[in-house]
Design a protein around this motif. Sequence first.
Motif, PDB file in Angstrom:
ATOM      1  N   GLN A   1       0.810  -1.213   0.000  1.00  0.00           N
ATOM      2  CA  GLN A   1       0.000   0.000   0.000  1.00  0.00           C
ATOM      3  C   GLN A   1       0.848   1.270   0.000  1.00  0.00           C
ATOM      4  O   GLN A   1       0.498   2.256  -0.661  1.00  0.00           O
ATOM      5  N   ALA A   2       1.938   1.278   0.737  1.00  0.00           N
ATOM      6  CA  ALA A   2       2.789   2.469   0.777  1.00  0.00           C
ATOM      7  C   ALA A   2       3.315   2.798  -0.615  1.00  0.00           C
ATOM      8  O   ALA A   2       3.351   3.970  -1.017  1.00  0.00           O
ATOM      9  N   GLN A   3       3.721   1.774  -1.353  1.00  0.00           N
ATOM     10  CA  GLN A   3       4.212   2.005  -2.715  1.00  0.00           C
ATOM     11  C   GLN A   3       3.084   2.502  -3.610  1.00  0.00           C
ATOM     12  O   GLN A   3       3.282   3.397  -4.452  1.00  0.00           O
ATOM     13  N   LEU A   4       1.894   1.933  -3.465  1.00  0.00           N
ATOM     14  CA  LEU A   4       0.740   2.371  -4.247  1.00  0.00           C
ATOM     15  C   LEU A   4       0.476   3.851  -4.020  1.00  0.00           C
ATOM     16  O   LEU A   4       0.230   4.614  -4.971  1.00  0.00           O
ATOM     17  N   GLU A   5       0.530   4.274  -2.761  1.00  0.00           N
ATOM     18  CA  GLU A   5       0.276   5.675  -2.438  1.00  0.00           C
ATOM     19  C   GLU A   5       1.370   6.577  -2.998  1.00  0.00           C
ATOM     20  O   GLU A   5       1.083   7.651  -3.556  1.00  0.00           O
ATOM     21  N   TRP A   6       2.627   6.154  -2.859  1.00  0.00           N
ATOM     22  CA  TRP A   6       3.703   6.977  -3.386  1.00  0.00           C
ATOM     23  C   TRP A   6       3.608   7.117  -4.903  1.00  0.00           C
ATOM     24  O   TRP A   6       3.851   8.198  -5.455  1.00  0.00           O
ATOM     25  N   ASP A   7       3.232   6.055  -5.582  1.00  0.00           N
ATOM     26  CA  ASP A   7       3.111   6.122  -7.034  1.00  0.00           C
ATOM     27  C   ASP A   7       2.055   7.148  -7.452  1.00  0.00           C
ATOM     28  O   ASP A   7       2.151   7.752  -8.536  1.00  0.00           O
ATOM     29  N   TYR A   8       1.045   7.354  -6.606  1.00  0.00           N
ATOM     30  CA  TYR A   8       0.060   8.406  -6.878  1.00  0.00           C
ATOM     31  C   TYR A   8       0.611   9.772  -6.472  1.00  0.00           C
ATOM     32  O   TYR A   8       0.483  10.760  -7.207  1.00  0.00           O
ATOM     33  N   PHE A   9       1.230   9.834  -5.301  1.00  0.00           N
ATOM     34  CA  PHE A   9       1.772  11.104  -4.807  1.00  0.00           C
ATOM     35  C   PHE A   9       2.739  11.749  -5.794  1.00  0.00           C
ATOM     36  O   PHE A   9       2.671  12.946  -6.069  1.00  0.00           O
ATOM     37  N   LYS A  10       3.682  10.945  -6.285  1.00  0.00           N
ATOM     38  CA  LYS A  10       4.826  11.517  -7.003  1.00  0.00           C
ATOM     39  C   LYS A  10       4.454  12.190  -8.321  1.00  0.00           C
ATOM     40  O   LYS A  10       5.282  12.884  -8.924  1.00  0.00           O
ATOM     41  N   GLN A  11       3.203  12.032  -8.744  1.00  0.00           N
ATOM     42  CA  GLN A  11       2.751  12.699  -9.967  1.00  0.00           C
ATOM     43  C   GLN A  11       2.427  14.171  -9.742  1.00  0.00           C
ATOM     44  O   GLN A  11       2.277  14.927 -10.701  1.00  0.00           O
ATOM     45  N   TRP A  12       2.319  14.577  -8.465  1.00  0.00           N
ATOM     46  CA  TRP A  12       1.769  15.887  -8.149  1.00  0.00           C
ATOM     47  C   TRP A  12       2.802  16.795  -7.501  1.00  0.00           C
ATOM     48  O   TRP A  12       3.604  16.370  -6.687  1.00  0.00           O
ATOM     49  N   ARG A  13       2.695  18.084  -7.837  1.00  0.00           N
ATOM     50  CA  ARG A  13       3.477  19.137  -7.201  1.00  0.00           C
ATOM     51  C   ARG A  13       2.558  20.321  -6.938  1.00  0.00           C
ATOM     52  O   ARG A  13       1.640  20.589  -7.713  1.00  0.00           O
ATOM     53  N   ARG A  14       2.860  21.025  -5.860  1.00  0.00           N
ATOM     54  CA  ARG A  14       2.057  22.188  -5.478  1.00  0.00           C
ATOM     55  C   ARG A  14       2.936  23.428  -5.506  1.00  0.00           C
ATOM     56  O   ARG A  14       3.940  23.512  -4.792  1.00  0.00           O
ATOM     57  N   GLY A  15       2.589  24.391  -6.337  1.00  0.00           N
ATOM     58  CA  GLY A  15       3.376  25.602  -6.459  1.00  0.00           C
ATOM     59  C   GLY A  15       3.146  26.557  -5.307  1.00  0.00           C
ATOM     60  O   GLY A  15       2.214  26.393  -4.511  1.00  0.00           O
ATOM     61  N   PRO A  16       3.987  27.583  -5.196  1.00  0.00           N
ATOM     62  CA  PRO A  16       3.835  28.557  -4.106  1.00  0.00           C
ATOM     63  C   PRO A  16       2.514  29.304  -4.164  1.00  0.00           C
ATOM     64  O   PRO A  16       2.039  29.825  -3.154  1.00  0.00           O
ATOM     65  N   ASP A  17       1.901  29.370  -5.351  1.00  0.00           N
ATOM     66  CA  ASP A  17       0.592  30.002  -5.485  1.00  0.00           C
ATOM     67  C   ASP A  17      -0.544  29.003  -5.317  1.00  0.00           C
ATOM     68  O   ASP A  17      -1.702  29.296  -5.627  1.00  0.00           O
ATOM     69  N   ALA A  18      -0.202  27.796  -4.827  1.00  0.00           N
ATOM     70  CA  ALA A  18      -1.156  26.694  -4.587  1.00  0.00           C
ATOM     71  C   ALA A  18      -1.600  26.006  -5.869  1.00  0.00           C
ATOM     72  O   ALA A  18      -2.432  25.093  -5.829  1.00  0.00           O
ATOM     73  N   ALA A  19      -1.036  26.413  -7.009  1.00  0.00           N
ATOM     74  CA  ALA A  19      -1.393  25.753  -8.269  1.00  0.00           C
ATOM     75  C   ALA A  19      -0.767  24.364  -8.330  1.00  0.00           C
ATOM     76  O   ALA A  19       0.339  24.136  -7.839  1.00  0.00           O
ATOM     77  N   LEU A  20      -1.488  23.439  -8.953  1.00  0.00           N
ATOM     78  CA  LEU A  20      -1.025  22.063  -9.063  1.00  0.00           C
ATOM     79  C   LEU A  20      -0.337  21.815 -10.401  1.00  0.00           C
ATOM     80  O   LEU A  20      -0.732  22.372 -11.427  1.00  0.00           O
ATOM     81  N   THR A  21       0.677  20.971 -10.361  1.00  0.00           N
ATOM     82  CA  THR A  21       1.317  20.480 -11.568  1.00  0.00           C
ATOM     83  C   THR A  21       1.210  18.962 -11.570  1.00  0.00           C
ATOM     84  O   THR A  21       1.480  18.311 -10.555  1.00  0.00           O
ATOM     85  N   PHE A  22       0.795  18.398 -12.705  1.00  0.00           N
ATOM     86  CA  PHE A  22       0.596  16.958 -12.819  1.00  0.00           C
ATOM     87  C   PHE A  22       1.564  16.394 -13.842  1.00  0.00           C
ATOM     88  O   PHE A  22       1.629  16.869 -14.986  1.00  0.00           O
ATOM     89  N   ALA A  23       2.354  15.420 -13.436  1.00  0.00           N
ATOM     90  CA  ALA A  23       3.298  14.757 -14.339  1.00  0.00           C
ATOM     91  C   ALA A  23       3.038  13.259 -14.260  1.00  0.00           C
ATOM     92  O   ALA A  23       3.530  12.577 -13.346  1.00  0.00           O
ATOM     93  N   PRO A  24       2.244  12.695 -15.166  1.00  0.00           N
ATOM     94  CA  PRO A  24       1.891  11.271 -15.082  1.00  0.00           C
ATOM     95  C   PRO A  24       3.129  10.389 -15.059  1.00  0.00           C
ATOM     96  O   PRO A  24       4.119  10.662 -15.733  1.00  0.00           O
ATOM     97  N   ARG A  25       3.038   9.328 -14.272  1.00  0.00           N
ATOM     98  CA  ARG A  25       4.159   8.404 -14.158  1.00  0.00           C
ATOM     99  C   ARG A  25       4.271   7.535 -15.415  1.00  0.00           C
ATOM    100  O   ARG A  25       3.318   7.322 -16.121  1.00  0.00           O
TER     101      ARG A  25
END
Length: 734
Positions: free
Chosen positions: A710-734
């Motif tokens: 489960q931890a790996q499953l969650e990380w694989d979802y987490f690592k696609q996302w980044r949050r900018g200083p303006d709270a904007a999201l960036t998505f980079a599919p694995r």
Amino acid sequence: MKTFVKYLTMSAVIGACSTAALNVHAQAKPSETEVLQKATSLAIGNLAWESVRVSEIQKDGAQVKWFVTLRSNKYRCSADANGENSSCDPVPGAAMPPAGPAPVRAPPPPRAAPAPALIKNMVSVASRDRSYLYYVSSKYSPAGFNMVVYALHDKGQTAEQFAQQSGWMKLAEDNGFVVVFPEAGPQGWAANSGGDDAFVKAVYDHAVAHLMVRGGPGGAGAPGGEGGRAPRGGGEGEAPRPGAAPGGGEGGGGGGGGRRAQTWLPFHYLTGSGAGATVAQEFVLNHPGVFAAVATLDGGAYPAAYAKGAEPAQGYFQDARGGKNAKPVWKPLKKDVPVAAWLFTTGAPTPAESQLADYWKRSDAVAPTASNASVGGFPTAIYRNPTRAPQEVRVTSLGEGAKYDKSVASAIWTDFFSHVARWTSSPNGDLGGLLTEAEVNKTFDVRTTTVDGATYKYYVKTPSTYKKGQSLPLVVSAHGAFFPAWLYLSQIKMHEVGEKEGFITVYINGQQNRWDFTKADGPDAKFVEQAIAEVGADYGVDKSRVYMQGFSLGSGLSYMMGITHPQLFAAVSPNSGIGPMTPEVKAWVADLKAKSDVRMPMMIVYGDVDGAASTDAKIPAQGVLRGAIDEMKQYNNIATPDKAEPFNSPNTAPYDVLVLGGKAVRDGVDARYPKGRFQISEYSSKDAKPLNLFNFVWVTDMSHGGDPRQAQLEWDYFKQWRRGPDAALTFAPR
């Protein structure tokens, strides 16, 4: 003869794992009768309090007086009005004496702490009363799970004698756990194969909820394993619904007016000597999914016991939350359910003992060649599974005439039992390794911080490649109720994924091992923010890649933090519990969304036989799960519809189930689940550029626990996302 005990009344914490209940630290007041039952039980030393019959209750100012019938014995009892300072006197003769005022007794003067004493409980097996003794360490954890060792004596000795000879009481006292000593019947242990299986199982079932504490620190009195049992029929603390499981937490019972040493299914161990060893081994052969490990001296098994290995395993954990009728998909035979085993023999192993060792070697799928080591001073051959270290078989030959003494017990506890658990991640549990608290303190950075005058603790683990000044991703991990961070980390093992993937892991610890997520600006929310800030300042954190996950009560915290503080996190993953948010939290979210259309990537992970699931392992069309799914779809601008369909249950009246409309994906493929254990519904936003902002993961055959992947499953979802200083999201599919 009169007995006197200080009796502490406490309210029962309801549904700790059911996050909807514990998020407000709800308490239920026990009935007056229940308080007096438990006051009686502690005073007279019979702690099967449900069997106590209370009558003729009289209140006289600051005292309460009552009569008690317990089997053939009668007592006149009195206590302070709140149930404290209870005392009971036997009533001579068979007839209940006329009601009358019991003598008012002043509390006795302070006295030295008594020597450790065994307490007796009774169970009924095949219409016969049987007994077991137990001892709770004065160092037990009132706010956490306690490990329990069940130790069976040899023929020719009593349970009390074995308790002294073996040293288990001293070990329990020094190490803060509980030890249970089942007592053989009047004719000794059964002479037929499995003849005492029902008794051992009855002791286990009873002890989980009846390890009441006499003296020592005050406990929470919570009923049930992961913090308690949810309201009947309510799963995760919600109102009853059609097709609902009739209960919530593991364990059950206890609580109310007494203190109980709480425990949970993963932390139970079995040992025995001689005839007791044979009983222990026979039980585990027939019930392999109960105890995490077995260790015996001169234990064998009757031939008939091995034949039971060809029977389907019981899958006790499939119904750990109560009221689940779904048949497991994975149905192993008993001989295929691993049990960590340590076999001591006096002299060279007999053919029967060698046969037993061979059986466990096959069950644990160990390598054919042993490694030899001195364990606790004993030369030991250790056969290990090549990929799953906790699955091991140890064989130790002692000298002729050797006894099961303190050195044997010490080796078993220190080097074996304390390092293995049977996690509730599958119908028969999965063996997993444990780090002791001392080991965690040595291998993690243990830090404290103060929030609103309260001291909080958290544990930091950096990958071995970490160099000061680096800016690494951070995963914050929140434990469940009564499941302290030092213990929870051995279940989720997020830091092991961090070692492989290159991120920092922080395990946060709540006050009294619980969390309060009723307010977005409450102390626990401030603690999460403060821990992130401190780790960022002291270690270096990529603020665009901060994530959070939580289990059970910690799931509620991670959910609340995600939707109320989205600027802090790039993604979150609540596991095994959500709970409806309070009006204060909902108002906070409404105000937040009115100012900005901020989004929160979220992966919810939930077992199909956990508390909020229906009795048939379905998602109910109404209830806490539907509420969370709808809430996150609205939060993340997702228009994908789900639909309710009628379900003709073979177990209850028909009810509606929820059919998820997200894109169906399967993951977690292995030999047990060739189609994939993780049923993932992926939801994307209705934006011009759709984003996979919400995943709901339905885990086959999982009660209240976590799949090892489960931890790996969650990380694989987490690592696609980044949050900018303006709270904007960036998505980079694995």
